[in-house]
Motif scaffolding. Structure first.
Motif, mmCIF file in Angstrom:
data_model
loop_
_atom_site.group_PDB
_atom_site.id
_atom_site.type_symbol
_atom_site.label_atom_id
_atom_site.label_comp_id
_atom_site.label_asym_id
_atom_site.label_seq_id
_atom_site.Cartn_x
_atom_site.Cartn_y
_atom_site.Cartn_z
ATOM 1 N N HIS A 150 0.955 -1.248 -0.137
ATOM 2 C CA HIS A 150 -0.009 -0.041 0.224
ATOM 3 C C HIS A 150 0.981 1.290 0.009
ATOM 4 C CE1 HIS A 150 -3.741 -2.287 0.604
ATOM 5 N NE2 HIS A 150 -2.857 -2.990 1.519
ATOM 6 N N GLY A 151 0.886 1.876 -1.030
ATOM 7 C CA GLY A 151 1.682 3.088 -1.164
ATOM 8 C C GLY A 151 0.903 4.355 -0.840
ATOM 9 N N TYR A 152 1.450 5.277 -0.432
ATOM 10 C CA TYR A 152 0.835 6.723 -0.082
ATOM 11 C C TYR A 152 1.414 7.648 -1.041
ATOM 12 C CZ TYR A 152 -1.897 9.920 2.951
ATOM 13 O OH TYR A 152 -2.735 10.802 3.150
ATOM 14 N N GLY A 153 0.773 7.922 -1.984
ATOM 15 C CA GLY A 153 1.110 8.928 -3.112
ATOM 16 C C GLY A 153 1.634 10.418 -2.515
ATOM 17 N N ASN A 173 -6.532 7.098 -16.721
ATOM 18 C CA ASN A 173 -8.149 6.831 -16.538
ATOM 19 C C ASN A 173 -8.798 7.438 -15.245
ATOM 20 O OD1 ASN A 173 -8.833 5.846 -19.267
ATOM 21 N ND2 ASN A 173 -7.985 4.174 -18.602
ATOM 22 N N LEU A 174 -7.705 7.687 -14.103
ATOM 23 C CA LEU A 174 -8.024 7.867 -12.840
ATOM 24 C C LEU A 174 -7.974 9.560 -12.921
ATOM 25 C CD1 LEU A 174 -6.222 5.414 -10.820
ATOM 26 C CD2 LEU A 174 -8.659 5.223 -11.565
ATOM 27 N N PRO A 175 -8.925 10.186 -13.249
ATOM 28 C CA PRO A 175 -8.750 11.683 -13.350
ATOM 29 C C PRO A 175 -8.788 12.601 -12.031
ATOM 30 C CG PRO A 175 -11.221 11.259 -13.283
ATOM 31 C CD PRO A 175 -10.361 9.813 -13.195
ATOM 32 N N ARG A 176 -8.156 13.666 -12.301
ATOM 33 C CA ARG A 176 -8.290 14.873 -11.277
ATOM 34 C C ARG A 176 -7.268 14.330 -10.163
ATOM 35 N NH1 ARG A 176 -14.110 18.097 -11.411
ATOM 36 N NH2 ARG A 176 -13.676 18.542 -13.474
ATOM 37 N N TYR A 177 -8.009 14.224 -9.286
ATOM 38 C CA TYR A 177 -7.100 13.640 -7.775
ATOM 39 C C TYR A 177 -6.682 12.419 -7.576
ATOM 40 C CZ TYR A 177 -5.879 14.084 -3.013
ATOM 41 O OH TYR A 177 -5.387 14.004 -1.601
ATOM 42 N N GLY A 178 -7.120 11.569 -8.579
ATOM 43 C CA GLY A 178 -6.478 10.100 -8.685
ATOM 44 C C GLY A 178 -7.350 9.491 -7.940
ATOM 45 N N TRP A 179 -7.060 9.177 -6.653
ATOM 46 C CA TRP A 179 -7.787 8.196 -5.776
ATOM 47 C C TRP A 179 -7.399 6.756 -6.146
ATOM 48 C CZ3 TRP A 179 -9.979 9.267 -1.280
ATOM 49 C CH2 TRP A 179 -10.394 8.272 -0.660
ATOM 50 N N TYR A 180 -6.395 6.508 -5.456
ATOM 51 C CA TYR A 180 -5.813 4.932 -5.439
ATOM 52 C C TYR A 180 -4.700 4.758 -6.876
ATOM 53 C CZ TYR A 180 -8.947 3.415 -1.879
ATOM 54 O OH TYR A 180 -9.773 3.341 -1.082
ATOM 55 N N GLU A 181 -4.465 6.238 -7.428
ATOM 56 C CA GLU A 181 -3.310 5.975 -8.559
ATOM 57 C C GLU A 181 -2.132 5.671 -7.828
ATOM 58 O OE1 GLU A 181 -1.852 9.428 -6.362
ATOM 59 O OE2 GLU A 181 -4.027 8.885 -6.839
ATOM 60 N N ASP A 182 -2.008 5.966 -6.695
ATOM 61 C CA ASP A 182 -0.798 5.593 -5.906
ATOM 62 C C ASP A 182 -0.221 4.200 -5.860
ATOM 63 O OD1 ASP A 182 -2.760 5.648 -4.217
ATOM 64 O OD2 ASP A 182 -1.503 6.996 -2.758
ATOM 65 N N VAL A 183 -1.477 3.403 -5.216
ATOM 66 C CA VAL A 183 -1.210 1.990 -5.175
ATOM 67 C C VAL A 183 -1.325 1.212 -6.368
ATOM 68 C CG1 VAL A 183 -2.721 0.062 -4.197
ATOM 69 C CG2 VAL A 183 -2.633 2.088 -2.895
ATOM 70 N N ASP A 184 -2.164 1.757 -7.335
ATOM 71 C CA ASP A 184 -1.962 0.902 -8.560
ATOM 72 C C ASP A 184 -0.528 1.030 -9.201
ATOM 73 O OD1 ASP A 184 -3.030 0.081 -11.210
ATOM 74 O OD2 ASP A 184 -2.404 2.061 -11.909
ATOM 75 N N LEU A 185 -0.109 2.351 -9.243
ATOM 76 C CA LEU A 185 1.459 2.319 -10.047
ATOM 77 C C LEU A 185 2.475 1.330 -8.991
ATOM 78 C CD1 LEU A 185 3.360 3.348 -12.190
ATOM 79 C CD2 LEU A 185 3.752 5.165 -10.587
ATOM 80 N N MET A 186 2.308 1.698 -7.716
ATOM 81 C CA MET A 186 3.171 0.806 -6.573
ATOM 82 C C MET A 186 3.053 -0.524 -7.082
ATOM 83 S SD MET A 186 3.445 0.860 -2.788
ATOM 84 C CE MET A 186 4.778 1.971 -2.269
ATOM 85 N N ARG A 187 1.804 -1.179 -7.147
ATOM 86 C CA ARG A 187 1.724 -2.629 -7.387
ATOM 87 C C ARG A 187 2.096 -3.001 -8.706
ATOM 88 N NH1 ARG A 187 -3.851 -4.044 -4.116
ATOM 89 N NH2 ARG A 187 -2.980 -3.365 -2.051
ATOM 90 N N ARG A 188 2.020 -2.293 -9.699
ATOM 91 C CA ARG A 188 2.426 -2.712 -10.928
ATOM 92 C C ARG A 188 4.190 -2.600 -11.041
ATOM 93 N NH1 ARG A 188 0.858 0.917 -14.797
ATOM 94 N NH2 ARG A 188 0.003 2.583 -13.446
ATOM 95 N N LEU A 189 4.886 -1.752 -10.462
ATOM 96 C CA LEU A 189 6.309 -1.471 -10.463
ATOM 97 C C LEU A 189 6.727 -2.639 -9.481
ATOM 98 C CD1 LEU A 189 8.494 0.247 -11.315
ATOM 99 C CD2 LEU A 189 8.069 1.754 -9.100
ATOM 100 N N ALA A 190 6.245 -2.952 -8.480
ATOM 101 C CA ALA A 190 6.577 -4.067 -7.746
ATOM 102 C C ALA A 190 6.519 -5.435 -8.257
ATOM 103 C CB ALA A 190 5.591 -4.214 -6.142
#
Length: 295
Positions: A150-153, A173-190
């Motif tokens: 669980h990342g915290y952007g 596809n996650l517009p403006r403020y994102g909301w979970y965009e950080d967890v999504d990228l962290m898990r793909r990178l992991a």
């Protein structure tokens, strides 16, 4: 090791200035700072000469994921790209600790310890946040590296070479403020290395409320985004259902006696529209952009 700091911002110059001040007291300075805003005017134009590291401004369309992707493309020559919110005050050893963390070649993404978070309440004033982090700086903290999913952007460091070689970006596809965009990228990178939290890399998140999205927009995102990420494969079904149901329950309860700093009723309306779209099989995060037009 070259460390770049990326900051996406929107019309919050005063707090951004204070965030830059916290970079000046780092025991290990950044090699450069990249600030991205939707405006063509550099919000830090008057700071370029009084800081010991380069500050670059790049313009982008409005939206956290778009702005952060613009920063990724602009970074170029760095080993670690640290994203922080424009209202995140770093502890004085934050960058030094991250440099130590990324000495381990298996680590591709890392986040630090948020010792106070104004996003969970009315927000922290800059002076209050400064006192908290200054007092914390006076203490010693063990590095203590733990694995995390669980990342915290508001503070997330990425191994830049891996990011570029694998073609990974924030999901627009996650517009403006994102909301979970950080967890999504962290898990793909992991998928390409280790994802960790460093207890000694510390900071305070002010949780400034200006510049954030409307209640309806966020409420819709609270339903749409976790379901979208489940379908994408970066969220488990249990996580997605749990996140959506917790937020719906909080907004339902809070709408009776809403907090002054949260648009609970707007969020609840957004939740309900999201559930309606889910039932109609037309749920998608981008639909949140039309919240002001929908009933």
């Amino acid at each position: 090791m070259r460390i770049s700091v990326g900051i996406a911002t929107t019309a919050r110059t005063q707090v951004l200035q204070r965030t830059i001040d916290r970079l000046l007291v780092q025991t290990r300075l950044p090699d450069d700072v990249i600030v991205c805003s939707p405006a063509t005017v550099d919000p830090l134009a008057d700071r370029h000469r009084d800081v010991p590291f380069p500050i670059r401004h790049v313009a982008s369309e409005l939206g956290l994921t778009k702005q952060r992707n613009t920063i990724i493309r602009a970074a170029g020559d760095c080993d670690v790209l640290l994203f922080i919110d424009d209202d995140f005050f770093l502890g004085c050893r934050y960058l030094a600790e991250m440099a130590e963390v990324f000495d381990c070649p298996s680590i591709v993404v890392a986040t630090g310890a948020v010792i106070a978070d104004g996003i969970k309440g009315p927000g922290l004033a800059p002076d209050a946040a400064e006192r908290i982090i200054t007092q914390d700086d006076a203490q010693s903290h063990p590095r203590h590296i733990t694995e995390t999913r669980h990342g915290y952007g508001c503070n997330m460091a990425l191994r830049y070479r891996t990011l570029i070689e694998k073609g990974l970006f924030f999901d627009e596809n996650l517009p403006r403020y994102g909301w979970y965009e950080d967890v999504d990228l962290m898990r793909r990178l992991a998928h390409h290395g280790r994802s960790v939290r460093c207890a000694a890399a510390r900071g305070v998140h002010l949780g400034v409320k200006s510049g954030r999205t409307s209640g309806r927009f966020l409420g819709y995102s609270q339903i749409a985004n976790p379901i979208y990420l489940y379908r994408k494969g970066t969220y488990d079904l249990q996580e997605a259902i749990g996140s959506a149901s917790r937020n719906f329950a909080a907004n339902l309860k809070g709408s009776v006696r809403p907090e002054s700093y949260i648009d609970r009723r707007g969020r609840l309306i957004g939740n309900l529209i999201g559930l309606r779209d889910l039932a109609a099989r037309r749920l998608h995060p981008s639909n949140a952009l039309r919240m002001d037009e929908r009933g």
